[in-house]
Scaffold this motif. Structure first.
Motif, PDB file in Angstrom:
ATOM      1  N   LEU A  51      32.311  12.860  -5.003  1.00 44.94           N
ATOM      2  CA  LEU A  51      30.937  12.437  -5.226  1.00 44.94           C
ATOM      3  C   LEU A  51      30.518  11.593  -4.031  1.00 44.94           C
ATOM      4  N   ALA A  55      24.617   7.358 -11.592  1.00 44.78           N
ATOM      5  CA  ALA A  55      25.720   8.313 -11.499  1.00 44.78           C
ATOM      6  C   ALA A  55      26.299   8.562 -12.892  1.00 44.78           C
ATOM      7  N   ARG A  56      26.566   9.820 -13.197  1.00 42.63           N
ATOM      8  CA  ARG A  56      26.956  10.192 -14.557  1.00 42.63           C
ATOM      9  C   ARG A  56      28.432   9.884 -14.819  1.00 42.63           C
ATOM     10  N   SER A  57      28.677   9.169 -15.885  1.00 41.78           N
ATOM     11  CA  SER A  57      30.035   8.782 -16.252  1.00 41.78           C
ATOM     12  C   SER A  57      30.825   9.975 -16.779  1.00 41.78           C
ATOM     13  N   ALA A 111      32.785  12.192 -15.148  1.00 40.00           N
ATOM     14  CA  ALA A 111      32.919  13.402 -14.336  1.00 40.00           C
ATOM     15  C   ALA A 111      34.338  13.605 -13.819  1.00 40.00           C
ATOM     16  N   THR A 146      32.484   7.363 -12.900  1.00 39.33           N
ATOM     17  CA  THR A 146      32.536   8.762 -12.449  1.00 39.33           C
ATOM     18  C   THR A 146      33.934   9.193 -12.033  1.00 39.33           C
TER      19      THR A 146
END
Length: 246
Positions: free
Chosen positions: A39, A90-92, A94, A125
């Motif tokens: 990321l 940011a998406r947790s 991943a 993430t």
């Protein structure tokens, strides 16, 4: 006019991404190529991840940035996932092996709350044991004192993608505690101003930075003062950090 799209294109002219010639890019690129999933937070126009894909990276590559014009430029490059959003968004879950913030993007996190929210999101993430690698300018070097049109090293003349001959320079508007507010000016060579960019940057010292990282649940694995992995000293201009999710 000098549009947002023009600004994104100019960024690539001013900051060509080349791990074979630039020490900072050369530091990050092997980490990216050696990680199954990456990321890139504050990916901008996406040069790093795009080159990784071109050079054979077969895993998951995701670029995250709030600048829509920069992402529009990045999206011309296929086989990378581009997401519009801030670091705090940011998406947790991943499970990335590696998260990066290059180009001193970390300094755009200005307030304590934004730093905390961003680090918490980035931590979320990563898989357990995943690493967050980034750099910030060391405040002891007082880099902002060099950001002035009177410093010939800070005045750049380039030709942009539209064939315009341009001049770019910085001015400092204010220094308040550890936050420096600057202007970047794009002008024609005759002095006609086309665009002014304003930005606030935070200069955290090592103790303050590490306090935020530890609070977010990171373990500080390594810190360097140069891109050659030399230790931080009283003359270091950078704080280059490798932090691990515990």
């Amino acid at each position: 006019m000098f549009s947002d799209a023009d600004a994104a294109a100019l960024y690539d002219v001013l900051n060509p991404w080349d791990p074979d010639r630039r020490a900072d890019d050369g530091f990050y690129f092997p980490l990216v190529m050696g990680s199954e999933s990456v990321l890139d937070v504050g990916c901008g126009t996406g040069a790093m991840l795009s080159l990784a894909r071109e050079r054979g990276h077969r895993g998951r590559l995701v670029g995250l940035d709030p600048d829509r014009a920069a992402l529009d430029r990045a999206r011309r490059r296929a086989e990378v996932e581009w997401v519009e959003g801030t670091a705090a968004e940011a998406r947790s879950g991943a499970g990335f092996d590696l998260a990066t913030m290059t180009g001193h993007a970390f300094q755009d996190l200005v307030t304590d709350q934004v730093v905390r929210d961003s680090l918490a999101a980035i931590h979320g993430t990563l898989r357990r044991g995943g690493r967050f690698v980034f750099e910030t300018r060391h405040p002891q070097a007082r880099a902002w004192e060099e950001w002035t049109a009177s410093n010939p090293d800070d005045v750049v003349e380039v030709v942009d993608e539209a064939g315009r001959a341009l001049r770019y320079w910085h001015d400092v508007d204010s220094v308040a505690d550890d936050v420096v507010t600057i202007r970047g000016t794009v002008a024609r060579l005759d002095g006609t101003v086309l665009r002014v960019f304003r930005e606030s940057l935070r200069f955290l010292d090592v103790a303050a930075l590490n306090g935020f990282l530890l609070e977010a649940g990171f373990e500080i694995e390594e810190q360097y003062g140069t891109w050659n992995r030399e230790p931080i000293t009283a003359s270091s201009r950078e704080i280059i950090t490798v932090a691990r999710r515990g």
